[in-house]
Enzyme design. Structure first.
Site, PDB file in Angstrom:
ATOM      1  N   HIS A  43       0.861  -1.194   0.000  1.00 44.16           N
ATOM      2  CA  HIS A  43       0.000   0.000   0.000  1.00 44.16           C
ATOM      3  C   HIS A  43       0.887   1.230   0.000  1.00 44.16           C
ATOM      4  O   HIS A  43       1.326   1.695   1.053  1.00 44.16           O
ATOM      5  CB  HIS A  43      -0.927  -0.044   1.229  1.00 44.16           C
ATOM      6  CG  HIS A  43      -1.896   1.096   1.315  1.00 44.16           C
ATOM      7  ND1 HIS A  43      -3.015   1.057   2.128  1.00 44.16           N
ATOM      8  CD2 HIS A  43      -1.933   2.309   0.713  1.00 44.16           C
ATOM      9  CE1 HIS A  43      -3.681   2.201   2.016  1.00 44.16           C
ATOM     10  NE2 HIS A  43      -3.030   2.989   1.174  1.00 44.16           N
ATOM     11  N   HIS A  48       1.326   4.895  -2.398  1.00 53.01           N
ATOM     12  CA  HIS A  48       0.935   5.754  -3.535  1.00 53.01           C
ATOM     13  C   HIS A  48       2.213   6.408  -4.036  1.00 53.01           C
ATOM     14  O   HIS A  48       2.873   7.126  -3.278  1.00 53.01           O
ATOM     15  CB  HIS A  48      -0.054   6.826  -3.076  1.00 53.01           C
ATOM     16  CG  HIS A  48      -1.292   6.262  -2.443  1.00 53.01           C
ATOM     17  ND1 HIS A  48      -2.457   6.070  -3.145  1.00 53.01           N
ATOM     18  CD2 HIS A  48      -1.537   5.822  -1.182  1.00 53.01           C
ATOM     19  CE1 HIS A  48      -3.370   5.544  -2.342  1.00 53.01           C
ATOM     20  NE2 HIS A  48      -2.834   5.385  -1.139  1.00 53.01           N
ATOM     21  N   HIS A  67      -9.563   1.264  -1.107  1.00 54.37           N
ATOM     22  CA  HIS A  67      -9.497   1.877   0.216  1.00 54.37           C
ATOM     23  C   HIS A  67     -10.909   1.812   0.809  1.00 54.37           C
ATOM     24  O   HIS A  67     -11.875   2.193   0.141  1.00 54.37           O
ATOM     25  CB  HIS A  67      -9.098   3.350   0.129  1.00 54.37           C
ATOM     26  CG  HIS A  67      -7.640   3.584  -0.122  1.00 54.37           C
ATOM     27  ND1 HIS A  67      -6.958   3.032  -1.171  1.00 54.37           N
ATOM     28  CD2 HIS A  67      -6.740   4.356   0.554  1.00 54.37           C
ATOM     29  CE1 HIS A  67      -5.698   3.437  -1.134  1.00 54.37           C
ATOM     30  NE2 HIS A  67      -5.530   4.240  -0.098  1.00 54.37           N
ATOM     31  N   GLU A 112     -11.166   3.578   6.267  1.00 52.44           N
ATOM     32  CA  GLU A 112     -10.067   4.401   6.791  1.00 52.44           C
ATOM     33  C   GLU A 112     -10.738   5.510   7.604  1.00 52.44           C
ATOM     34  O   GLU A 112     -10.710   5.502   8.831  1.00 52.44           O
ATOM     35  CB  GLU A 112      -9.234   4.973   5.631  1.00 52.44           C
ATOM     36  CG  GLU A 112      -8.125   5.929   6.062  1.00 52.44           C
ATOM     37  CD  GLU A 112      -7.416   6.618   4.870  1.00 52.44           C
ATOM     38  OE1 GLU A 112      -7.920   6.578   3.739  1.00 52.44           O
ATOM     39  OE2 GLU A 112      -6.354   7.228   5.116  1.00 52.44           O
ATOM     40  N   ASP A 163       1.905   3.951   2.895  1.00 53.35           N
ATOM     41  CA  ASP A 163       0.868   4.800   2.288  1.00 53.35           C
ATOM     42  C   ASP A 163       1.467   5.957   1.476  1.00 53.35           C
ATOM     43  O   ASP A 163       1.614   5.851   0.264  1.00 53.35           O
ATOM     44  CB  ASP A 163      -0.097   5.298   3.376  1.00 53.35           C
ATOM     45  CG  ASP A 163      -1.491   5.603   2.845  1.00 53.35           C
ATOM     46  OD1 ASP A 163      -1.737   5.389   1.650  1.00 53.35           O
ATOM     47  OD2 ASP A 163      -2.351   6.056   3.639  1.00 53.35           O
ATOM     48  N   ASP A 164       1.790   7.071   2.152  1.00 52.09           N
ATOM     49  CA  ASP A 164       2.379   8.249   1.499  1.00 52.09           C
ATOM     50  C   ASP A 164       3.576   8.687   2.348  1.00 52.09           C
ATOM     51  O   ASP A 164       3.493   9.650   3.115  1.00 52.09           O
ATOM     52  CB  ASP A 164       1.339   9.372   1.421  1.00 52.09           C
ATOM     53  CG  ASP A 164       0.111   8.957   0.627  1.00 52.09           C
ATOM     54  OD1 ASP A 164       0.184   8.928  -0.617  1.00 52.09           O
ATOM     55  OD2 ASP A 164      -0.913   8.629   1.256  1.00 52.09           O
TER      56      ASP A 164
END
Ligand code: HPA
Ligand code: ZN
Length: 333
Positions: A16, A18, A196, A199, A277-278
Protein backbone atom coordinates in the site's frame (compact mmCIF):
# COMPACT_ATOMS: atom_id res chain seq x y z
CA UNK A 1 19.80 -8.75 17.30
CA UNK A 2 17.89 -5.60 18.40
CA UNK A 3 14.44 -5.47 16.86
CA UNK A 4 15.23 -2.34 14.84
CA UNK A 5 18.12 -4.20 13.14
CA UNK A 6 15.85 -7.15 12.44
CA UNK A 7 13.25 -4.77 10.98
CA UNK A 8 15.80 -3.30 8.58
CA UNK A 9 17.42 -6.57 7.54
CA UNK A 10 14.31 -8.67 6.92
CA UNK A 11 13.16 -8.94 3.30
CA UNK A 12 9.73 -7.31 3.10
CA UNK A 13 6.91 -6.56 0.66
CA UNK A 14 5.04 -3.25 0.58
CA UNK A 15 1.46 -3.44 -0.70
CA UNK A 16 0.00 0.00 0.00
CA UNK A 17 2.07 2.83 -1.39
CA UNK A 18 0.93 5.75 -3.54
CA UNK A 19 3.82 6.70 -5.78
CA UNK A 20 2.69 10.35 -5.77
CA UNK A 21 2.89 10.16 -1.98
CA UNK A 22 6.59 9.31 -2.15
CA UNK A 23 7.52 12.64 -3.75
CA UNK A 24 10.34 13.99 -1.58
CA UNK A 25 10.20 17.73 -0.74
CA UNK A 26 13.64 18.15 -2.32
CA UNK A 27 12.48 16.61 -5.61
CA UNK A 28 9.31 18.72 -5.51
CA UNK A 29 11.51 21.80 -5.07
CA UNK A 30 13.90 20.81 -7.89
CA UNK A 31 11.09 20.03 -10.34
CA UNK A 32 9.28 23.28 -9.55
CA UNK A 33 12.51 25.10 -10.36
CA UNK A 34 13.06 23.07 -13.54
CA UNK A 35 9.59 23.91 -14.86
CA UNK A 36 9.43 27.47 -13.43
CA UNK A 37 6.41 26.57 -11.30
CA UNK A 38 5.67 28.82 -8.32
CA UNK A 39 5.13 26.78 -5.17
CA UNK A 40 3.39 28.27 -2.13
CA UNK A 41 6.61 27.54 -0.17
CA UNK A 42 9.85 29.56 0.13
CA UNK A 43 12.16 26.62 0.92
CA UNK A 44 12.38 22.84 1.21
CA UNK A 45 12.10 23.25 4.98
CA UNK A 46 8.83 25.14 4.51
CA UNK A 47 7.44 22.31 2.38
CA UNK A 48 8.22 19.85 5.18
CA UNK A 49 6.73 22.16 7.80
CA UNK A 50 3.45 22.35 5.85
CA UNK A 51 2.79 18.62 6.30
CA UNK A 52 0.37 18.94 9.21
CA UNK A 53 -3.08 17.55 8.49
CA UNK A 54 -6.45 17.68 10.22
CA UNK A 55 -7.98 14.81 8.24
CA UNK A 56 -7.83 12.94 4.92
CA UNK A 57 -9.14 15.83 2.82
CA UNK A 58 -6.66 18.39 4.16
CA UNK A 59 -3.89 15.95 3.21
CA UNK A 60 -5.32 15.26 -0.26
CA UNK A 61 -5.38 19.01 -1.05
CA UNK A 62 -1.62 19.22 -0.37
CA UNK A 63 -0.92 15.88 -2.11
CA UNK A 64 -2.63 16.90 -5.39
CA UNK A 65 -0.95 20.33 -5.28
CA UNK A 66 2.43 18.62 -4.80
CA UNK A 67 1.84 16.33 -7.80
CA UNK A 68 1.50 19.41 -10.05
CA UNK A 69 5.31 19.62 -10.42
CA UNK A 70 5.32 16.29 -12.31
CA UNK A 71 5.18 17.23 -15.98
CA UNK A 72 7.45 15.22 -18.28
CA UNK A 73 8.50 11.58 -18.58
CA UNK A 74 11.77 12.12 -16.73
CA UNK A 75 9.90 13.61 -13.73
CA UNK A 76 7.87 10.41 -13.44
CA UNK A 77 11.00 8.31 -13.91
CA UNK A 78 12.73 10.18 -11.06
CA UNK A 79 9.67 9.86 -8.81
CA UNK A 80 9.52 6.08 -9.30
CA UNK A 81 13.30 5.62 -9.24
CA UNK A 82 13.64 7.47 -5.92
CA UNK A 83 11.07 5.22 -4.27
CA UNK A 84 12.63 2.04 -5.69
CA UNK A 85 16.05 3.13 -4.36
CA UNK A 86 14.41 3.56 -0.94
CA UNK A 87 13.07 0.03 -1.27
CA UNK A 88 16.57 -1.22 -1.87
CA UNK A 89 17.85 0.57 1.27
CA UNK A 90 14.95 -0.77 3.32
CA UNK A 91 15.11 -4.35 2.02
CA UNK A 92 11.70 -4.10 0.39
CA UNK A 93 12.13 -6.82 -2.22
CA UNK A 94 8.63 -6.59 -3.68
CA UNK A 95 6.32 -3.57 -4.01
CA UNK A 96 2.75 -3.22 -5.30
CA UNK A 97 2.56 0.45 -6.16
CA UNK A 98 -0.54 2.58 -6.68
CA UNK A 99 -0.63 5.47 -9.10
CA UNK A 100 -3.40 8.01 -9.66
CA UNK A 101 -3.76 8.53 -13.45
CA UNK A 102 -6.49 11.14 -12.97
CA UNK A 103 -4.19 13.31 -10.83
CA UNK A 104 -2.21 13.73 -14.07
CA UNK A 105 -4.69 13.37 -16.96
CA UNK A 106 -6.79 16.03 -15.17
CA UNK A 107 -3.82 18.42 -15.71
CA UNK A 108 -3.35 17.48 -19.36
CA UNK A 109 -0.55 14.93 -18.72
CA UNK A 110 -1.26 11.70 -20.61
CA UNK A 111 -0.52 8.03 -19.95
CA UNK A 112 2.07 8.33 -22.76
CA UNK A 113 4.05 10.65 -20.46
CA UNK A 114 3.85 9.00 -17.04
CA UNK A 115 3.72 5.29 -17.94
CA UNK A 116 7.05 5.20 -19.86
CA UNK A 117 8.70 7.01 -16.92
CA UNK A 118 7.34 4.47 -14.42
CA UNK A 119 8.10 1.47 -16.64
CA UNK A 120 11.73 2.47 -17.30
CA UNK A 121 12.46 2.97 -13.60
CA UNK A 122 10.87 -0.38 -12.71
CA UNK A 123 12.76 -2.23 -15.46
CA UNK A 124 16.03 -0.78 -14.19
CA UNK A 125 15.39 -1.84 -10.57
CA UNK A 126 14.36 -5.33 -11.72
CA UNK A 127 17.49 -5.54 -13.78
CA UNK A 128 19.97 -4.01 -11.30
CA UNK A 129 18.98 -5.74 -8.07
CA UNK A 130 16.13 -8.14 -8.87
CA UNK A 131 13.40 -6.06 -7.25
CA UNK A 132 9.90 -7.16 -8.18
CA UNK A 133 7.16 -4.58 -8.74
CA UNK A 134 3.48 -4.59 -9.68
CA UNK A 135 1.40 -1.52 -10.52
CA UNK A 136 -2.10 -0.72 -9.27
CA UNK A 137 -4.14 1.81 -11.27
CA UNK A 138 -6.26 3.70 -8.74
CA UNK A 139 -9.46 5.58 -9.55
CA UNK A 140 -10.17 8.84 -7.73
CA UNK A 141 -13.45 8.26 -5.92
CA UNK A 142 -14.38 11.95 -5.67
CA UNK A 143 -14.77 11.87 -9.49
CA UNK A 144 -17.55 10.04 -11.37
CA UNK A 145 -17.77 6.39 -12.40
CA UNK A 146 -17.93 7.57 -16.01
CA UNK A 147 -14.53 9.26 -15.58
CA UNK A 148 -13.19 6.03 -14.06
CA UNK A 149 -14.38 4.15 -17.19
CA UNK A 150 -12.52 6.66 -19.38
CA UNK A 151 -9.39 6.27 -17.23
CA UNK A 152 -9.52 2.48 -17.57
CA UNK A 153 -9.98 2.71 -21.34
CA UNK A 154 -7.08 5.18 -21.71
CA UNK A 155 -4.78 2.69 -19.96
CA UNK A 156 -5.33 0.05 -22.67
CA UNK A 157 -1.85 0.28 -24.29
CA UNK A 158 -0.36 -0.41 -20.83
CA UNK A 159 -2.63 -3.19 -19.53
CA UNK A 160 0.23 -5.70 -19.53
CA UNK A 161 2.14 -3.51 -17.05
CA UNK A 162 -0.80 -3.22 -14.64
CA UNK A 163 -1.74 -5.92 -12.12
CA UNK A 164 -4.76 -4.45 -10.35
CA UNK A 165 -7.15 -1.54 -10.09
CA UNK A 166 -7.83 0.33 -6.85
CA UNK A 167 -9.94 3.10 -5.37
CA UNK A 168 -8.59 6.05 -3.40
CA UNK A 169 -9.05 9.77 -2.56
CA UNK A 170 -11.87 11.33 -0.45
CA UNK A 171 -13.70 8.44 1.18
CA UNK A 172 -16.66 9.95 3.02
CA UNK A 173 -19.65 10.41 0.72
CA UNK A 174 -18.06 8.31 -2.05
CA UNK A 175 -19.02 4.70 -1.27
CA UNK A 176 -17.63 1.73 -3.21
CA UNK A 177 -21.17 1.20 -4.64
CA UNK A 178 -20.58 4.24 -6.87
CA UNK A 179 -17.92 2.24 -8.80
CA UNK A 180 -19.63 -1.15 -9.05
CA UNK A 181 -19.79 -1.23 -12.85
CA UNK A 182 -16.25 -0.11 -13.59
CA UNK A 183 -14.86 -2.64 -11.11
CA UNK A 184 -16.92 -5.40 -12.78
CA UNK A 185 -15.39 -4.35 -16.11
CA UNK A 186 -11.87 -4.35 -14.63
CA UNK A 187 -12.39 -7.85 -13.22
CA UNK A 188 -13.67 -9.01 -16.63
CA UNK A 189 -10.44 -7.68 -18.13
CA UNK A 190 -8.49 -9.88 -15.71
CA UNK A 191 -7.29 -7.27 -13.23
CA UNK A 192 -7.04 -7.95 -9.53
CA UNK A 193 -9.08 -5.54 -7.43
CA UNK A 194 -8.34 -3.53 -4.26
CA UNK A 195 -10.08 -0.56 -2.63
CA UNK A 196 -9.50 1.88 0.22
CA UNK A 197 -12.33 1.31 2.68
CA UNK A 198 -12.89 1.87 6.38
CA UNK A 199 -10.07 4.40 6.79
CA UNK A 200 -12.24 7.45 7.56
CA UNK A 201 -15.40 5.99 6.06
CA UNK A 202 -17.75 3.60 7.89
CA UNK A 203 -17.36 -0.18 8.15
CA UNK A 204 -20.28 -0.49 5.72
CA UNK A 205 -17.88 0.65 2.98
CA UNK A 206 -15.79 -2.48 3.68
CA UNK A 207 -18.87 -4.68 3.15
CA UNK A 208 -19.55 -2.83 -0.09
CA UNK A 209 -15.97 -3.23 -1.29
CA UNK A 210 -16.22 -7.00 -0.68
CA UNK A 211 -19.72 -7.63 -2.02
CA UNK A 212 -20.10 -5.00 -4.73
CA UNK A 213 -16.53 -4.59 -6.00
CA UNK A 214 -15.28 -8.15 -5.33
CA UNK A 215 -12.00 -6.94 -3.82
CA UNK A 216 -8.98 -9.19 -3.29
CA UNK A 217 -7.67 -6.83 -0.58
CA UNK A 218 -8.86 -3.91 1.52
CA UNK A 219 -6.61 -0.85 1.91
CA UNK A 220 -6.71 0.36 5.54
CA UNK A 221 -9.93 -1.31 6.76
CA UNK A 222 -9.15 -0.46 10.40
CA UNK A 223 -12.79 0.47 11.10
CA UNK A 224 -13.86 -3.16 10.57
CA UNK A 225 -13.59 -3.56 14.35
CA UNK A 226 -16.87 -1.67 14.70
CA UNK A 227 -18.66 -4.69 13.22
CA UNK A 228 -18.01 -8.21 14.64
CA UNK A 229 -19.79 -9.93 11.71
CA UNK A 230 -17.47 -8.15 9.31
CA UNK A 231 -14.41 -9.19 11.33
CA UNK A 232 -15.63 -12.81 11.07
CA UNK A 233 -15.99 -12.52 7.31
CA UNK A 234 -12.52 -10.99 6.91
CA UNK A 235 -11.09 -13.80 9.04
CA UNK A 236 -12.94 -16.62 7.26
CA UNK A 237 -12.02 -15.40 3.81
CA UNK A 238 -8.57 -14.17 4.89
CA UNK A 239 -9.12 -10.93 2.98
CA UNK A 240 -5.95 -8.92 3.59
CA UNK A 241 -5.95 -5.47 5.22
CA UNK A 242 -3.09 -3.18 4.21
CA UNK A 243 -2.74 -1.10 7.38
CA UNK A 244 -0.68 2.12 7.53
CA UNK A 245 0.19 3.19 11.11
CA UNK A 246 1.91 6.55 10.47
CA UNK A 247 -0.79 7.50 7.97
CA UNK A 248 -3.51 6.81 10.54
CA UNK A 249 -1.69 9.00 13.04
CA UNK A 250 -1.01 11.90 10.64
CA UNK A 251 -4.59 11.92 9.31
CA UNK A 252 -6.00 11.70 12.83
CA UNK A 253 -7.75 8.37 12.35
CA UNK A 254 -6.13 7.67 15.77
CA UNK A 255 -5.06 10.16 18.46
CA UNK A 256 -1.75 8.55 19.33
CA UNK A 257 0.17 5.48 18.20
CA UNK A 258 -0.51 3.76 21.53
CA UNK A 259 -4.17 3.55 20.46
CA UNK A 260 -3.53 1.79 17.18
CA UNK A 261 -5.62 -1.38 16.85
CA UNK A 262 -3.26 -3.23 14.50
CA UNK A 263 -2.43 -5.92 17.07
CA UNK A 264 -6.10 -6.34 17.96
CA UNK A 265 -6.69 -7.09 14.28
CA UNK A 266 -3.76 -9.50 14.25
CA UNK A 267 -5.00 -11.30 17.38
CA UNK A 268 -8.34 -11.84 15.64
CA UNK A 269 -6.43 -13.80 12.97
CA UNK A 270 -6.96 -11.22 10.27
CA UNK A 271 -4.43 -11.09 7.44
CA UNK A 272 -2.91 -7.74 8.44
CA UNK A 273 0.09 -6.09 6.74
CA UNK A 274 2.11 -2.94 7.54
CA UNK A 275 2.63 -0.25 4.88
CA UNK A 276 3.68 3.37 4.52
CA UNK A 277 0.87 4.80 2.29
CA UNK A 278 2.38 8.25 1.50
CA UNK A 279 5.77 8.10 3.23
CA UNK A 280 7.08 11.61 2.56
CA UNK A 281 3.85 13.21 3.78
CA UNK A 282 3.34 10.96 6.80
CA UNK A 283 6.86 10.99 8.20
CA UNK A 284 8.42 7.68 7.30
CA UNK A 285 9.02 4.77 4.96
CA UNK A 286 8.14 1.18 5.75
CA UNK A 287 10.82 0.42 8.37
CA UNK A 288 9.82 3.51 10.33
CA UNK A 289 6.23 2.21 10.43
CA UNK A 290 7.48 -1.05 11.96
CA UNK A 291 9.72 0.83 14.39
CA UNK A 292 6.89 2.99 15.73
CA UNK A 293 4.84 -0.15 16.33
CA UNK A 294 7.71 -1.49 18.39
CA UNK A 295 8.15 1.77 20.32
CA UNK A 296 4.48 2.57 20.98
CA UNK A 297 2.95 -0.90 21.19
CA UNK A 298 5.88 -3.15 22.16
CA UNK A 299 5.72 -5.16 18.96
CA UNK A 300 7.84 -8.26 19.56
CA UNK A 301 9.85 -10.46 17.20
CA UNK A 302 7.04 -12.99 16.68
CA UNK A 303 4.55 -10.27 15.78
CA UNK A 304 7.10 -8.80 13.38
CA UNK A 305 7.62 -12.22 11.82
CA UNK A 306 3.87 -12.64 11.30
CA UNK A 307 3.43 -9.17 9.79
CA UNK A 308 6.34 -9.56 7.40
CA UNK A 309 5.25 -13.07 6.32
CA UNK A 310 1.77 -11.64 5.77
CA UNK A 311 3.21 -8.99 3.45
CA UNK A 312 4.20 -11.77 1.04
CA UNK A 313 1.13 -13.91 1.67
CA UNK A 314 -1.21 -11.00 0.88
CA UNK A 315 0.69 -9.98 -2.26
CA UNK A 316 -0.19 -10.75 -5.87
CA UNK A 317 3.00 -12.77 -6.40
CA UNK A 318 2.92 -16.35 -7.65
CA UNK A 319 2.61 -18.91 -4.83
CA UNK A 320 6.13 -20.28 -5.36
CA UNK A 321 7.60 -16.79 -5.13
CA UNK A 322 5.62 -16.08 -1.94
CA UNK A 323 6.94 -19.27 -0.39
CA UNK A 324 10.51 -18.42 -1.42
CA UNK A 325 10.34 -15.15 0.57
CA UNK A 326 8.44 -16.58 3.52
CA UNK A 327 11.17 -19.23 3.85
CA UNK A 328 13.80 -16.46 3.80
CA UNK A 329 11.91 -14.58 6.54
CA UNK A 330 11.63 -17.74 8.66
CA UNK A 331 15.37 -18.35 8.30
CA UNK A 332 15.94 -15.15 10.35
CA UNK A 333 14.14 -16.61 13.33
N1 HPA B 1 -6.36 7.61 1.49
C1 HPA B 1 -7.13 7.87 0.42
N2 HPA B 1 -6.62 8.32 -0.72
C2 HPA B 1 -5.31 8.51 -0.81
C3 HPA B 1 -4.48 8.26 0.26
C4 HPA B 1 -5.04 7.78 1.48
O1 HPA B 1 -4.37 7.53 2.50
N3 HPA B 1 -3.23 8.56 -0.15
C5 HPA B 1 -3.31 8.96 -1.44
N4 HPA B 1 -4.57 8.93 -1.84
ZN1 ZN C 1 -3.66 4.87 0.66
Amino acid sequence: MPLSSLISSLPKAELHLHIEGSLEPQLMWDLAKKHAIRLPYASVAQIEAAYQFADLQSFLDVYYAGASVLLDEDDFFKLMWSYLCRCREQNIVHAEIMFDPQAHTGRGISYQTFMPGFIKAIARAEDEWGMSVKLILSFLRHLSEEEAFTTLAQAKPYYRFIEAVGLDSSEKGHPPAKFKNVFARARQLGFKVVAHAGEEGPSDYIWQAIHLLGVDRIDHGVRCLEDPALVSLLRERQIPLTVCPLSNLKLKVIKDMGQHTLFTLLEQDLLVTVNSDDPTYFGGYLNKNFNVLHEALNMDAQQLRKLVSNSFKASFMEDAQKQHWIDKVNAYF
